[in-house]
Design an enzyme around this catalytic site. Structure first.
Site, short mmCIF file in Angstrom:
data_model
loop_
_atom_site.label_atom_id
_atom_site.label_comp_id
_atom_site.label_asym_id
_atom_site.label_seq_id
_atom_site.Cartn_x
_atom_site.Cartn_y
_atom_site.Cartn_z
N ASP A 104 0.80 -1.22 0.00
CA ASP A 104 0.00 0.00 0.00
C ASP A 104 0.84 1.27 0.00
O ASP A 104 0.45 2.28 -0.59
CB ASP A 104 -1.00 0.00 1.16
CG ASP A 104 -0.35 -0.23 2.52
OD1 ASP A 104 0.89 -0.35 2.58
OD2 ASP A 104 -1.08 -0.29 3.52
N GLY A 105 2.01 1.23 0.64
CA GLY A 105 2.89 2.39 0.60
C GLY A 105 3.41 2.66 -0.81
O GLY A 105 3.52 3.81 -1.24
N SER A 106 3.71 1.59 -1.53
CA SER A 106 4.16 1.70 -2.92
C SER A 106 3.04 2.25 -3.79
O SER A 106 3.27 3.08 -4.68
CB SER A 106 4.61 0.33 -3.44
OG SER A 106 5.56 -0.25 -2.58
N ASP A 128 1.45 -9.68 2.97
CA ASP A 128 0.39 -9.38 3.93
C ASP A 128 -1.02 -9.61 3.38
O ASP A 128 -1.98 -9.70 4.15
CB ASP A 128 0.50 -7.93 4.40
CG ASP A 128 1.79 -7.65 5.16
OD1 ASP A 128 2.34 -8.61 5.75
OD2 ASP A 128 2.24 -6.49 5.18
N MET A 170 3.39 -12.33 10.30
CA MET A 170 3.28 -11.01 9.69
C MET A 170 1.87 -10.76 9.14
O MET A 170 1.04 -11.66 9.09
CB MET A 170 4.32 -10.86 8.58
CG MET A 170 5.72 -10.61 9.08
SD MET A 170 6.88 -10.28 7.70
CE MET A 170 8.29 -9.68 8.63
N ARG A 172 0.67 -7.12 9.51
CA ARG A 172 0.35 -5.77 9.98
C ARG A 172 -1.11 -5.69 10.45
O ARG A 172 -1.48 -6.34 11.40
CB ARG A 172 0.65 -4.74 8.90
CG ARG A 172 2.15 -4.68 8.54
CD ARG A 172 2.47 -3.45 7.75
NE ARG A 172 1.62 -3.33 6.58
CZ ARG A 172 1.41 -2.19 5.93
NH1 ARG A 172 1.97 -1.08 6.36
NH2 ARG A 172 0.65 -2.16 4.86
#
Length: 320
Positions: A104-106, A128, A170, A172
């Site tokens: 999502d950051g990308s 994730d 993992m 998040r």
């Protein structure tokens, strides 16, 4: 029609990223386009670490974990001046569109570039499985196999010592990897952002299991929810049964991608190039009901939500 495209990987690496890069490169070259690899994500884009790729650049990478282009977290990309420099570097090489593989950051970086008029296509690359608009992300099912193998090993030793084991997984803020790992690994209990933790109920369930003669218990826990070691001490104190926490950590991101992830990544990379050649920009690719789809990347980030797998949680509840 566009003649030159770029491809980068960003954020946490995921098995299958190399297969996705290969899908982009081979498809683009076959269509007569030039392809440029951006090394080390958005940081490399800003620092002009850009190199033209050919068929040999992606030879023998489909079976490799990680990303040969490298990746980096680069929070400075939020700054307008940094993105302007990145676009300047792209244009210097004649690159007209960009394929971004990551989480999502990308996607947020691709969204920002799209809003500045530079067309991007996002491919979901993260273990994730927390990206909206797709049933599966690249790397998720490989990570699932890695986690299951670890759970199987923990079960062996937990049973030998009549021990309770907590395995931190993992994900998040998304419990998909924990949920499916718990079902496939035969875990007795599950704690995810979607379920939360009812400590009283957990202790009661463990005591019931002990009373019935269970030699061990495996608890699957999504990372960042709580301190796994502290939880282990609380459970041991309440049950009188030795309890240990195992944090799998970054081992979940490594390893050879499964056949499913290799095929998924190859299909998505191929599809991204065709979207760009058809004039589509500002899109993100997904797979839904076994069909490749694309969504507006801004809408995907701002408005779309991943559905909670209530069907699988029901299965987990009935099996545990």
């Amino acid at each position: 029609m566009i003649k030159k495209i770029g491809v980068l990987t960003s954020g946490g690496d995921a098995p299958g990223m190399n297969a996705a890069i290969r899908g982009v490169v081979r498809t683009a070259l076959g269509a007569g386009l030039e392809v440029f690899g951006i090394y080390d994500g958005y940081q490399g884009l800003y620092e002009d670490r850009i190199k033209q790729l050919d068929r040999s650049s992606v030879s023998d990478v489909i079976n490799r974990g990680g990303t040969f282009l490298g990746s980096a977290r680069f929070p400075q990309f939020r700054e307008v001046e940094v993105r302007e420099k990145a676009i300047e570097n792209l244009k210097k090489h004649g690159i007209e569109a960009l394929v971004v593989i990551g989480g999502d950051g990308s996607y947020m970086g691709a969204k920002k570039l799209t809003e500045m008029g530079f067309p991007c296509i996002g491919l979901p690359g993260t273990i994730d499985n927390d990206i909206a608009g797709t049933d599966y992300t690249i790397g998720y099912l490989t990570a699932l196999n890695t986690v299951i193998e670890a759970i199987d090993r923990l079960r062996d030793t937990s049973s030998s010592h009549q021990r309770i084991s907590i395995v931190e997984i993992m994900g998040r803020h998304c419990g998909d990897l924990t949920l499916t790992s718990a079902i496939a690994g035969g875990c007795e209990y599950i704690i995810t952002p979607e379920t939360g933790l009812n400590m009283e109920q957990l202790i009661s369930n463990i005591k019931d299991g002990i009373a019935k003669g269970k030699k061990h218990a495996i608890i699957a826990l999504t990372e960042l929810m709580m301190d796994a070691n502290k939880l282990a001490k609380e459970i041991e104190s309440a049950t009188g049964r030795e309890t240990r926490a195992t944090v799998l950590g970054h081992i979940q991101r490594g390893g050879k991608p499964t056949a499913f992830d290799r095929v998924l990544a190859s299909r998505m990379g191929n599809y991204a190039v065709h979207l760009l050649m058809e004039g589509h920009g500002g899109r993100c690719v997904g797979i839904q009901k076994e069909q490749l789809v694309h969504h507006d990347i801004i809408d995907a980030i701002e408005n779309m939500k991943r559905p909670v797998r209530t069907d699988l949680y029901k299965v987990a509840e009935e099996l545990f």
